[in-house]
Design an enzyme around this catalytic site. Sequence first.
Site, PDB file in Angstrom:
ATOM      1  N   LYS A   1      38.163  48.815  36.768  1.00  0.00           N
ATOM      2  CA  LYS A   1      37.645  47.473  36.459  1.00  0.00           C
ATOM      3  C   LYS A   1      37.452  47.298  34.950  1.00  0.00           C
ATOM      4  O   LYS A   1      36.336  47.331  34.439  1.00  0.00           O
ATOM      5  CB  LYS A   1      36.330  47.240  37.227  1.00  0.00           C
ATOM      6  CG  LYS A   1      35.945  45.776  37.314  1.00  0.00           C
ATOM      7  CD  LYS A   1      34.870  45.587  38.360  1.00  0.00           C
ATOM      8  CE  LYS A   1      34.241  44.214  38.315  1.00  0.00           C
ATOM      9  NZ  LYS A   1      35.158  43.117  38.547  1.00  0.00           N
TER      10      LYS A   1
ATOM     11  N   GLU B   1      46.492  40.215  44.743  1.00  0.00           N
ATOM     12  CA  GLU B   1      45.121  39.702  44.921  1.00  0.00           C
ATOM     13  C   GLU B   1      44.984  38.399  44.150  1.00  0.00           C
ATOM     14  O   GLU B   1      45.958  37.921  43.572  1.00  0.00           O
ATOM     15  CB  GLU B   1      44.096  40.745  44.449  1.00  0.00           C
ATOM     16  CG  GLU B   1      44.286  41.179  43.017  1.00  0.00           C
ATOM     17  CD  GLU B   1      43.451  42.389  42.604  1.00  0.00           C
ATOM     18  OE1 GLU B   1      42.373  42.603  43.168  1.00  0.00           O
ATOM     19  OE2 GLU B   1      43.890  43.112  41.689  1.00  0.00           O
TER      20      GLU B   1
ATOM     21  N   TYR C   1      33.507  46.941  33.419  1.00  0.00           N
ATOM     22  CA  TYR C   1      32.390  46.060  33.714  1.00  0.00           C
ATOM     23  C   TYR C   1      32.101  46.019  35.208  1.00  0.00           C
ATOM     24  O   TYR C   1      32.883  46.520  36.022  1.00  0.00           O
ATOM     25  CB  TYR C   1      32.648  44.651  33.167  1.00  0.00           C
ATOM     26  CG  TYR C   1      33.651  43.829  33.955  1.00  0.00           C
ATOM     27  CD1 TYR C   1      35.008  44.128  33.922  1.00  0.00           C
ATOM     28  CD2 TYR C   1      33.236  42.756  34.738  1.00  0.00           C
ATOM     29  CE1 TYR C   1      35.918  43.372  34.648  1.00  0.00           C
ATOM     30  CE2 TYR C   1      34.141  41.987  35.458  1.00  0.00           C
ATOM     31  CZ  TYR C   1      35.481  42.306  35.413  1.00  0.00           C
ATOM     32  OH  TYR C   1      36.386  41.558  36.138  1.00  0.00           O
TER      33      TYR C   1
ATOM     34  N   LEU D   1      42.119  45.771  42.616  1.00  0.00           N
ATOM     35  CA  LEU D   1      40.751  46.254  42.451  1.00  0.00           C
ATOM     36  C   LEU D   1      40.162  46.513  43.842  1.00  0.00           C
ATOM     37  O   LEU D   1      40.379  45.721  44.761  1.00  0.00           O
ATOM     38  CB  LEU D   1      39.896  45.208  41.716  1.00  0.00           C
ATOM     39  CG  LEU D   1      38.508  45.752  41.390  1.00  0.00           C
ATOM     40  CD1 LEU D   1      38.581  46.724  40.217  1.00  0.00           C
ATOM     41  CD2 LEU D   1      37.538  44.634  41.078  1.00  0.00           C
TER      42      LEU D   1
HETATM   43  N1  PMP Z   1      40.027  41.712  42.372  1.00  0.00           N
HETATM   44  C1  PMP Z   1      39.863  41.422  41.067  1.00  0.00           C
HETATM   45  C2  PMP Z   1      41.058  41.420  40.176  1.00  0.00           C
HETATM   46  C3  PMP Z   1      38.585  41.096  40.568  1.00  0.00           C
HETATM   47  O1  PMP Z   1      38.427  40.814  39.257  1.00  0.00           O
HETATM   48  C4  PMP Z   1      37.487  41.071  41.450  1.00  0.00           C
HETATM   49  C5  PMP Z   1      36.099  40.691  40.992  1.00  0.00           C
HETATM   50  N2  PMP Z   1      35.698  41.335  39.857  1.00  0.00           N
HETATM   51  C6  PMP Z   1      37.706  41.385  42.809  1.00  0.00           C
HETATM   52  C7  PMP Z   1      38.987  41.714  43.223  1.00  0.00           C
HETATM   53  C8  PMP Z   1      36.577  41.403  43.798  1.00  0.00           C
HETATM   54  O2  PMP Z   1      35.771  42.534  43.639  1.00  0.00           O
HETATM   55  P1  PMP Z   1      34.218  42.499  44.046  1.00  0.00           P
HETATM   56  O3  PMP Z   1      34.202  42.124  45.500  1.00  0.00           O
HETATM   57  O4  PMP Z   1      33.765  43.873  43.824  1.00  0.00           O
HETATM   58  O5  PMP Z   1      33.583  41.481  43.181  1.00  0.00           O
END
Ligand code: PMP
Length: 286
Positions: free
Chosen positions: A150, A182, A32, A206
Site C-alpha cells: 500500500k 480493482e 499508508y 491491494l
Molecule cells: N484497492 C486499492 C487500490 C485501494 O487503494 C484500496 C483502498 N485503499 C482498496 C483496494 C481497499 O482496501 P481497504 O478495504 O483496505 O480500504
Amino acid sequence: MRTVYVNGEYLPETEAKISIFDRGFLMADGVYEVTSVLDGKLLDFDGHYARLERSLKELDMANPVTRDELLEIHRELVAKNEIVDGMVYLQVTRGSAGDRDFVFPDPEKVPPTLVLFTQSKPGLADAPAAKTGWKVISIEDQRWARRDIKTVQLLYPSMGKMMAKAAGVDDAWLVEDGFVTEGTSNNAYIVKGGTIVTRPTSSDILHGITRAAVLRFAKEAQMTIEERLFTIDEAKEADEAFITSASAFVMPVVEVDGVALGDGKPGPVAKRLREIYLEESMKVAI
Ligand code: PMP
C-alpha cells in the site's frame, strides 16, 4: 484547526513540518493506511495494523510504532479532533537522509517519518451514494506491479478518478490483460446468479481489509463466492456489482461503461452485505 501527529508530536496542522528531502516527497517511498471511524470507534484497526506491518516488511522499511502505540495515537487524534464519523490517515516514509539518493539510507541513522491526521465525515455510513450506487468506466491498469504493497504512489489512481469524473461517473475499474484488477481505490466484485465473483489476491491488487471482512461475512451468511478473474464484458452481463473499501464500506455499482446492471438500481447482495458489514464491524470496533 486540526491537530495532527508528526514524529511523536501533536501539533496544529499549520505547524506540522517534514523535510523537503523526505523520501515520501521525493520518491513516493512511503506506505499508508486509512482507518474509518464510526461513532468515535475505529473499524478493523488490527487488520490495518497487520497490513501496515506487511507493507513495511516488503519494502525493508523500519516500523516506527508498536500496535499499542499506534492505537493510542489514533485514539488521541480522534479525541482531540472530536471525530464522530470520519477517517484516520496514517503514513510512514523512509524518512530524510538530508539529500537525494536512490540508495536507501541506513535505517540505523535515518528514522522513518510517521504522520497521522483525521478527516471528519459526518454521516459516513449513510452516504447518499449507497442508495443510488456508483457508475464506473473501465480504463487500462497502468500502475506498477506491486499493488499488494500500500504505497503512496497514487498518481495513476488519481488520474483514473479524473477520467471517471470527466466521463460523468463515479469511479474507474482498472483492466489488465482483459481482466478487471480493482477500482482506483477499492476492490471490485460482480454478482451473477447469486454467486459473488472477485479477483483472488496476488501482487496484482491491494489485499483490502474490507474485502477480507466482507468475504468472511458473506461465507458466514452462506453466500457463494468465486475468487477468479472476470472481464468487463462479464461485468456488463452481471446481475449486480459492488466495490469495497475502508471508507466506502460496501458500495453498489449500477453501471459499467454505460451499461446498466440488472434494473440499474443497487442489487440485493450488495445492499445486504453493506448492512452486515456495518453491523458486524461496529460490534467489534474499538
Ligand atoms: N484497492 C486499492 C487500490 C485501494 O487503494 C484500496 C483502498 N485503499 C482498496 C483496494 C481497499 O482496501 P481497504 O478495504 O483496505 O480500504
